[in-house]
Design a protein around this motif. Sequence first.
Motif, PDB file in Angstrom:
ATOM      1  N   UNK A  93       1.071   7.279 -19.085  1.00 31.44           N
ATOM      2  CA  UNK A  93       0.832   5.848 -19.254  1.00 31.44           C
ATOM      3  C   UNK A  93       1.898   4.870 -19.730  1.00 31.44           C
ATOM      4  N   UNK A  94       2.831   5.690 -20.690  1.00 32.48           N
ATOM      5  CA  UNK A  94       3.779   4.739 -21.106  1.00 32.48           C
ATOM      6  C   UNK A  94       5.082   4.566 -20.023  1.00 32.48           C
ATOM      7  N   UNK A  95       4.972   5.415 -18.839  1.00 28.23           N
ATOM      8  CA  UNK A  95       6.158   5.248 -17.808  1.00 28.23           C
ATOM      9  C   UNK A  95       5.500   4.935 -16.497  1.00 28.23           C
ATOM     10  N   UNK A  96       6.415   4.413 -15.660  1.00 30.74           N
ATOM     11  CA  UNK A  96       6.188   3.933 -14.313  1.00 30.74           C
ATOM     12  C   UNK A  96       5.845   5.223 -13.599  1.00 30.74           C
ATOM     13  N   UNK A  97       4.743   5.062 -12.529  1.00 37.94           N
ATOM     14  CA  UNK A  97       4.727   6.190 -11.458  1.00 37.94           C
ATOM     15  C   UNK A  97       5.901   6.184 -10.808  1.00 37.94           C
ATOM     16  N   UNK A  98       6.420   7.293 -10.618  1.00 40.03           N
ATOM     17  CA  UNK A  98       7.712   7.587  -9.724  1.00 40.03           C
ATOM     18  C   UNK A  98       7.255   7.254  -8.254  1.00 40.03           C
ATOM     19  N   UNK A  99       8.034   6.590  -7.530  1.00 39.62           N
ATOM     20  CA  UNK A  99       7.706   6.091  -6.152  1.00 39.62           C
ATOM     21  C   UNK A  99       7.399   7.371  -5.073  1.00 39.62           C
ATOM     22  N   UNK A 100       7.992   8.295  -5.348  1.00 46.15           N
ATOM     23  CA  UNK A 100       7.602   9.565  -4.368  1.00 46.15           C
ATOM     24  C   UNK A 100       6.085  10.058  -4.594  1.00 46.15           C
ATOM     25  N   UNK A 101       5.779   9.743  -5.774  1.00 39.91           N
ATOM     26  CA  UNK A 101       4.242  10.052  -5.916  1.00 39.91           C
ATOM     27  C   UNK A 101       3.333   9.106  -5.246  1.00 39.91           C
ATOM     28  N   UNK A 102       3.633   7.758  -5.439  1.00 34.29           N
ATOM     29  CA  UNK A 102       2.869   6.807  -4.651  1.00 34.29           C
ATOM     30  C   UNK A 102       2.997   7.117  -3.227  1.00 34.29           C
ATOM     31  N   UNK A 103       4.193   7.270  -2.858  1.00 34.46           N
ATOM     32  CA  UNK A 103       4.341   7.650  -1.275  1.00 34.46           C
ATOM     33  C   UNK A 103       3.666   8.833  -0.702  1.00 34.46           C
ATOM     34  N   UNK A 104       3.440   9.842  -1.524  1.00 32.04           N
ATOM     35  CA  UNK A 104       2.716  10.950  -1.285  1.00 32.04           C
ATOM     36  C   UNK A 104       1.224  10.585  -1.155  1.00 32.04           C
ATOM     37  N   UNK A 105       0.720   9.830  -1.897  1.00 30.68           N
ATOM     38  CA  UNK A 105      -0.545   9.634  -2.059  1.00 30.68           C
ATOM     39  C   UNK A 105      -1.237   8.796  -0.916  1.00 30.68           C
ATOM     40  N   UNK A 106      -0.223   7.972  -0.347  1.00 31.36           N
ATOM     41  CA  UNK A 106      -0.653   7.090   0.897  1.00 31.36           C
ATOM     42  C   UNK A 106      -0.398   7.963   1.915  1.00 31.36           C
ATOM     43  N   UNK A 107      -1.262   9.079   2.378  1.00 30.67           N
ATOM     44  CA  UNK A 107      -1.010  10.130   3.285  1.00 30.67           C
ATOM     45  C   UNK A 107      -1.241   9.447   4.623  1.00 30.67           C
ATOM     46  N   UNK A 108      -0.405   9.776   5.606  1.00 35.59           N
ATOM     47  CA  UNK A 108      -0.486   9.429   6.954  1.00 35.59           C
ATOM     48  C   UNK A 108      -1.757   9.749   7.637  1.00 35.59           C
ATOM     49  N   UNK A 109      -2.420  10.969   7.017  1.00 37.11           N
ATOM     50  CA  UNK A 109      -3.864  11.327   7.579  1.00 37.11           C
ATOM     51  C   UNK A 109      -4.803  10.154   7.518  1.00 37.11           C
ATOM     52  N   UNK A 110      -4.550   9.535   6.273  1.00 37.54           N
ATOM     53  CA  UNK A 110      -5.431   8.557   5.887  1.00 37.54           C
ATOM     54  C   UNK A 110      -5.286   7.206   6.670  1.00 37.54           C
ATOM     55  N   UNK A 111      -3.979   6.816   6.903  1.00 38.65           N
ATOM     56  CA  UNK A 111      -3.587   5.830   7.871  1.00 38.65           C
ATOM     57  C   UNK A 111      -3.806   6.037   8.991  1.00 38.65           C
ATOM     58  N   UNK A 112      -3.923   7.268   9.747  1.00 39.38           N
ATOM     59  CA  UNK A 112      -4.384   7.278  11.255  1.00 39.38           C
ATOM     60  C   UNK A 112      -5.735   7.673  11.435  1.00 39.38           C
ATOM     61  N   UNK A 113      -6.698   7.825  10.293  1.00 34.15           N
ATOM     62  CA  UNK A 113      -7.664   8.053  10.355  1.00 34.15           C
ATOM     63  C   UNK A 113      -8.685   6.708  10.823  1.00 34.15           C
ATOM     64  N   UNK A 114      -9.362   6.659  11.739  1.00 29.65           N
ATOM     65  CA  UNK A 114     -10.062   5.283  12.297  1.00 29.65           C
ATOM     66  C   UNK A 114     -11.388   5.218  11.275  1.00 29.65           C
ATOM     67  N   UNK A 115     -11.890   6.437  10.512  1.00 34.67           N
ATOM     68  CA  UNK A 115     -13.160   6.293   9.696  1.00 34.67           C
ATOM     69  C   UNK A 115     -12.685   5.895   8.374  1.00 34.67           C
ATOM     70  N   UNK A 116     -11.244   5.926   8.002  1.00 34.92           N
ATOM     71  CA  UNK A 116     -10.746   5.451   6.567  1.00 34.92           C
ATOM     72  C   UNK A 116     -10.565   3.771   6.765  1.00 34.92           C
ATOM     73  N   UNK A 117     -11.282   3.152   6.034  1.00 30.47           N
ATOM     74  CA  UNK A 117     -11.269   1.831   6.060  1.00 30.47           C
ATOM     75  C   UNK A 117     -10.177   1.342   4.632  1.00 30.47           C
ATOM     76  N   UNK A 118     -10.308   2.211   3.711  1.00 34.12           N
ATOM     77  CA  UNK A 118      -9.490   1.549   2.627  1.00 34.12           C
ATOM     78  C   UNK A 118      -8.841   2.914   1.762  1.00 34.12           C
ATOM     79  N   UNK A 119      -7.723   2.514   1.197  1.00 37.51           N
ATOM     80  CA  UNK A 119      -7.095   3.454   0.160  1.00 37.51           C
ATOM     81  C   UNK A 119      -7.025   3.013  -1.167  1.00 37.51           C
ATOM     82  N   UNK A 120      -7.589   3.706  -2.179  1.00 34.57           N
ATOM     83  CA  UNK A 120      -7.386   3.400  -3.438  1.00 34.57           C
ATOM     84  C   UNK A 120      -6.908   4.490  -4.370  1.00 34.57           C
ATOM     85  N   UNK A 121      -5.643   4.013  -4.937  1.00 35.40           N
ATOM     86  CA  UNK A 121      -4.848   4.790  -5.922  1.00 35.40           C
ATOM     87  C   UNK A 121      -5.353   4.465  -7.369  1.00 35.40           C
TER      88      UNK A 121
END
Length: 170
Positions: A93-121
């Motif tokens: 909590x005292x440091x920023x989330x590393x950019x590579x972690x955020x990028x990994x969490x927004x996975x292409x499988x989620x972006x490409x799935x028509x049944x996924x409406x939203x992504x919440x990190x």
Amino acid sequence: MQDVKDEVNQADSPEQVVDAIVNAPGPVQSQLQRDEDITMMSEAAYEKSVAGVLAEYFGDAVQRDVPIGSTRAEIVVTLGGKRAVVETRLGNPSKAMPPEVLRRLVRSDYLNDDDVHAIVIVSASEPGLYFLGEARERAVQAGKNFTFASWAGSVHNRSLKQAIEDQLRG
């Protein structure tokens, strides 16, 4: 550091593990992040705590470990036929989330799935605004809603619930 490790090891619930980590002094949190056993335990407790909070609000609409494409979503909330994938990372909590972690969490499988409406990190560690904007843009280009929700214990429960509801309305 040893006091926090003892508190984590003696915790009776995932919420107590998260509280011990989140409430540790900044330098201790950094040391804890380098302890592989503590990191694995605290990440699992964080995910379980977030899932528990969401289950309190949304009941059976919450599922854990859901296959989506070639990956498995940690948490999925389905309301009104719309699905939100929820990925968690406790972080420091005292440091920023590393950019590579955020990028990994927004996975292409989620972006490409028509049944996924939203992504919440969900994390106790805030991402940088530029990288948050980058993640949001990737989601929007794929036709998905996207948000980041800060959660570091029960004080954030209502805002977490609201973040999920907001993403599934649009």
